[in-house]
Design a protein around this motif. Structure first.
Motif, PDB file in Angstrom:
ATOM      1  N   SER A  43       0.808  -1.220   0.000  1.00  0.00           N
ATOM      2  CA  SER A  43       0.000   0.000   0.000  1.00  0.00           C
ATOM      3  C   SER A  43       0.843   1.273   0.000  1.00  0.00           C
ATOM      4  CB  SER A  43      -0.957   0.004   1.193  1.00  0.00           C
ATOM      5  OG  SER A  43      -0.237   0.033   2.399  1.00  0.00           O
ATOM      6  N   ARG A  89      -3.150  -1.250  -4.417  1.00  0.00           N
ATOM      7  CA  ARG A  89      -4.040  -0.700  -3.398  1.00  0.00           C
ATOM      8  C   ARG A  89      -5.163  -1.680  -3.097  1.00  0.00           C
ATOM      9  NH1 ARG A  89      -8.685   1.555  -2.749  1.00  0.00           N
ATOM     10  NH2 ARG A  89      -9.262   1.442  -4.923  1.00  0.00           N
ATOM     11  N   ARG A  90      -5.764  -2.237  -4.142  1.00  0.00           N
ATOM     12  CA  ARG A  90      -6.842  -3.216  -3.949  1.00  0.00           C
ATOM     13  C   ARG A  90      -6.318  -4.463  -3.244  1.00  0.00           C
ATOM     14  NH1 ARG A  90      -8.062  -1.752  -9.337  1.00  0.00           N
ATOM     15  NH2 ARG A  90      -7.065  -3.672 -10.023  1.00  0.00           N
ATOM     16  N   LEU A  93      -5.578  -3.701   0.465  1.00  0.00           N
ATOM     17  CA  LEU A  93      -6.802  -3.642   1.267  1.00  0.00           C
ATOM     18  C   LEU A  93      -7.294  -5.044   1.608  1.00  0.00           C
ATOM     19  CD1 LEU A  93      -8.696  -0.722  -0.496  1.00  0.00           C
ATOM     20  CD2 LEU A  93      -7.663  -0.701   1.786  1.00  0.00           C
ATOM     21  N   PHE A  96      -4.876  -6.468   4.280  1.00  0.00           N
ATOM     22  CA  PHE A  96      -5.128  -5.882   5.599  1.00  0.00           C
ATOM     23  C   PHE A  96      -6.383  -6.487   6.212  1.00  0.00           C
ATOM     24  CE2 PHE A  96      -2.484  -1.966   4.686  1.00  0.00           C
ATOM     25  CZ  PHE A  96      -1.612  -2.188   5.731  1.00  0.00           C
ATOM     26  N   ALA A  97      -7.421  -6.670   5.419  1.00  0.00           N
ATOM     27  CA  ALA A  97      -8.657  -7.269   5.931  1.00  0.00           C
ATOM     28  C   ALA A  97      -8.403  -8.688   6.405  1.00  0.00           C
ATOM     29  CB  ALA A  97      -9.738  -7.247   4.844  1.00  0.00           C
TER      30      ALA A  97
END
Length: 108
Positions: A43, A89-90, A93, A96-97
């Motif tokens: 990220s 970025r996708r 994310l 991280f989730a």
């Protein structure tokens, strides 16, 4: 083909993970960092990992099979920064989730 980088960034680290076709967790274990660090690199592509980690990344690349080195070279050569930033970025994310869910479940 020998690829030597003067300075590794989150972008190159992410491209190495992709070239190796490893999950964030397996790549983290190979490099000696946490999955959260791998997600952070993804990220924040301009961030430079610690020098000792950069050396490890270089060692992983040096030890990789020729087809992995070729994929890494192609990924780093042909990925325009805007496309890279959006794709990563996708992916970041999602990582991280996944890491957050693992931490929450482990804390129970």
């Amino acid at each position: 083909m020998t690829t030597y980088l003067v300075e590794w960034t989150g972008r190159e680290a992410t491209m190495l993970r992709r070239a190796l076709r490893l999950t964030a967790e397996r790549f983290a274990a190979r490099v000696g960092v946490s999955p959260r660090t791998v997600a952070y690199w993804a990220s924040n592509p301009a961030v430079a990992p610690r020098l000792s980690t950069q050396e490890t990344l270089q060692e992983v690349l040096d030890a990789a099979r020729p087809e992995v080195k070729a994929r890494f070279h192609e990924l780093t050569r042909t990925t325009p920064s805007d496309q890279f930033t959006e794709a990563v970025r996708r992916e970041a994310l999602a990582m991280f989730a996944s890491v957050s869910q693992t931490i929450q479940v482990g804390a129970l």
